[in-house]
Design a protein around this motif. Structure first.
Motif, PDB file in Angstrom:
ATOM      1  N   LYS A   1     -44.097 -43.603  46.339  1.00 14.95           N
ATOM      2  CA  LYS A   1     -45.238 -42.728  46.083  1.00 14.95           C
ATOM      3  C   LYS A   1     -45.010 -42.005  44.763  1.00 14.95           C
ATOM      4  N   LEU A   2     -46.011 -42.022  43.904  1.00 15.92           N
ATOM      5  CA  LEU A   2     -45.933 -41.328  42.627  1.00 15.92           C
ATOM      6  C   LEU A   2     -46.788 -40.072  42.733  1.00 15.92           C
ATOM      7  N   THR A   3     -46.169 -38.906  42.615  1.00 19.42           N
ATOM      8  CA  THR A   3     -46.865 -37.641  42.800  1.00 19.42           C
ATOM      9  C   THR A   3     -46.884 -36.822  41.513  1.00 19.42           C
TER      10      THR A   3
ATOM     11  N   PHE B   1     -46.825 -53.442  40.106  1.00 15.01           N
ATOM     12  CA  PHE B   1     -46.892 -52.381  41.116  1.00 15.01           C
ATOM     13  C   PHE B   1     -47.126 -53.020  42.479  1.00 15.01           C
TER      14      PHE B   1
ATOM     15  N   CYS C   1     -47.664 -49.202  46.431  1.00 15.84           N
ATOM     16  CA  CYS C   1     -47.493 -47.854  45.863  1.00 15.84           C
ATOM     17  C   CYS C   1     -48.671 -46.952  46.224  1.00 15.84           C
TER      18      CYS C   1
ATOM     19  N   PHE D   1     -50.498 -43.614  44.567  1.00 14.28           N
ATOM     20  CA  PHE D   1     -50.599 -42.775  43.371  1.00 14.28           C
ATOM     21  C   PHE D   1     -51.388 -41.526  43.747  1.00 14.28           C
ATOM     22  N   GLU D   2     -50.745 -40.373  43.693  1.00 14.53           N
ATOM     23  CA  GLU D   2     -51.428 -39.127  44.032  1.00 14.53           C
ATOM     24  C   GLU D   2     -51.289 -38.125  42.888  1.00 14.53           C
TER      25      GLU D   2
ATOM     26  N   VAL E   1     -51.872 -38.700  39.788  1.00 22.03           N
ATOM     27  CA  VAL E   1     -51.296 -39.373  38.623  1.00 22.03           C
ATOM     28  C   VAL E   1     -52.313 -39.394  37.482  1.00 22.03           C
TER      29      VAL E   1
ATOM     30  N   GLN F   1     -53.266 -51.150  46.075  1.00 16.25           N
ATOM     31  CA  GLN F   1     -52.595 -49.863  45.932  1.00 16.25           C
ATOM     32  C   GLN F   1     -53.529 -48.738  46.385  1.00 16.25           C
TER      33      GLN F   1
ATOM     34  N   PHE G   1     -54.971 -44.843  45.561  1.00 14.83           N
ATOM     35  CA  PHE G   1     -55.121 -43.866  44.483  1.00 14.83           C
ATOM     36  C   PHE G   1     -55.855 -42.641  45.018  1.00 14.83           C
TER      37      PHE G   1
ATOM     38  N   VAL H   1     -56.575 -39.420  41.152  1.00 17.17           N
ATOM     39  CA  VAL H   1     -55.976 -40.031  39.960  1.00 17.17           C
ATOM     40  C   VAL H   1     -56.955 -40.005  38.778  1.00 17.17           C
TER      41      VAL H   1
END
Length: 314
Positions: A203-205, A219, A222, A224-225, A227, A242, A244, A247
């Motif tokens: 997870k990208l925060t 990717f 994943c 994306f929060e 981002v 993915q 999102f 984002v």
């Protein structure tokens, strides 16, 4: 120095000092040059070599690489230590510096050739890798919170399970790097290349990818929060399946980017500048086949002329 003061140091400090001096002279390196590599004064190196003090375990590990010696070089013939197993213990500690948190003495690794170096499991915050060669290095499971990578060669490096919270990676070559299950929180990528890099199962925060080339990045699985892909190049990038949330794709190059089967909630594709015909044309090339999105995201994309004929509304 008085005899009493000399007695404060164990007998092995003299032996290790002789070994440092011998290895240094063998490669024709001055005390000042060696000091520069490990960020200490030439006087400190002199004290090591005279047996008046000893480098800490982390520095000892660095010395093995700089002096081109094996870890056992410093631990052999240590039978005079206080315990029978202390020699083996030193070698073990050098090999496993980070099994438990240690006082952090080294933070600046800028300008160093650290290709294929083992940093796996390291617990070290606010490190600096500016202009460093880190190609093929292993950062698996390392906690690198707050560290800076600037203008470094990080190709093929392994960051699986690494904690990259508050890290900054600027003008770096991250081609073919692997980030499986890495922790990305407020991580910043700026003007970096991620060709062939793989970010998966994570997870990208609140991550920001600014002016970053993602065209051939991979990717998988994943989330994306929060981002921000500000000015990044995502042309022909697959972001299929993915998730999102909140984002921003503002000013990003999105020609022929695909979001097949992706989930989009509160996602913005608008440019912060005046919308041009070129921008509208780019939006129309994005594939949202089978994507699921909330009504607001849908309305925003509809207003930009995106093809939403095969989109599922939440």
């Amino acid at each position: 120095m008085s005899k009493d003061k000399k007695r404060q140091y164990p007998m092995d400090s003299k032996m290790i000092g002789n070994k440092i001096a011998g290895a240094r002279k063998k490669i024709n390196m001055s005390q000042a040059a060696l000091a520069g590599h490990v960020f200490v004064s030439p006087q400190a190196v002199g004290k090591w070599e005279r047996g008046e003090s000893m480098p800490d375990i982390i520095t000892l590990n660095q010395l093995t690489k700089i002096l081109n010696v094996d870890l056992n070089y410093f631990s052999e013939n240590l039978s005079s230590l206080n315990t029978l197993n202390e020699a083996e213990q030193i070698t073990s500690e050098v090999k496993h510096l980070t099994d438990s948190p240690q006082p952090q003495l080294l933070t600046n690794f800028s300008g160093n050739d650290l290709a294929k170096t083992d940093f796996a499991g390291v617990i070290a915050h606010n490190l600096k890798f500016n202009g460093s060669n880190l190609q093929g290095s292993d950062f698996s499971g390392a906690d690198l919170t707050g560290s800076t990578f600037l203008g470094s060669d990080i190709r093929e490096a392994i960051f699986n399970g690494a904690n990259l919270t508050d890290c900054s990676l600027s003008a770096c070559d991250l081609s073919a790097a692997n980030f499986d299950q890495a922790i990305f929180v407020r991580t910043k990528f700026y003007a970096s290349a991620l060709e062939g890099a793989k970010i998966s199962n994570t997870k990208l925060t609140d991550v920001k990818l600014s002016k970053t080339d993602l065209r051939k990045a991979v990717f998988e699985n994943c989330i994306f929060e929060g981002v921000d892909f500000d000015y990044s190049d995502l042309r022909r990038l697959s972001l299929d399946s993915q998730t999102f949330i909140g984002v921003l794709f503002h000013n990003a190059a999105l020609n022929e980017t695909t979001f097949k089967g992706a989930t989009l909630k509160n996602v913005s594709f608008r440019s912060t500048f005046a919308l041009t015909n070129k921008y509208y044309r780019a939006i129309k090339t994005i594939c949202f086949e089978g994507a699921t999105m909330d009504k607001l995201t849908y309305a925003s994309l509809k207003g930009l002329g995106a093809d939403l004929s095969k989109v599922i509304l939440l």
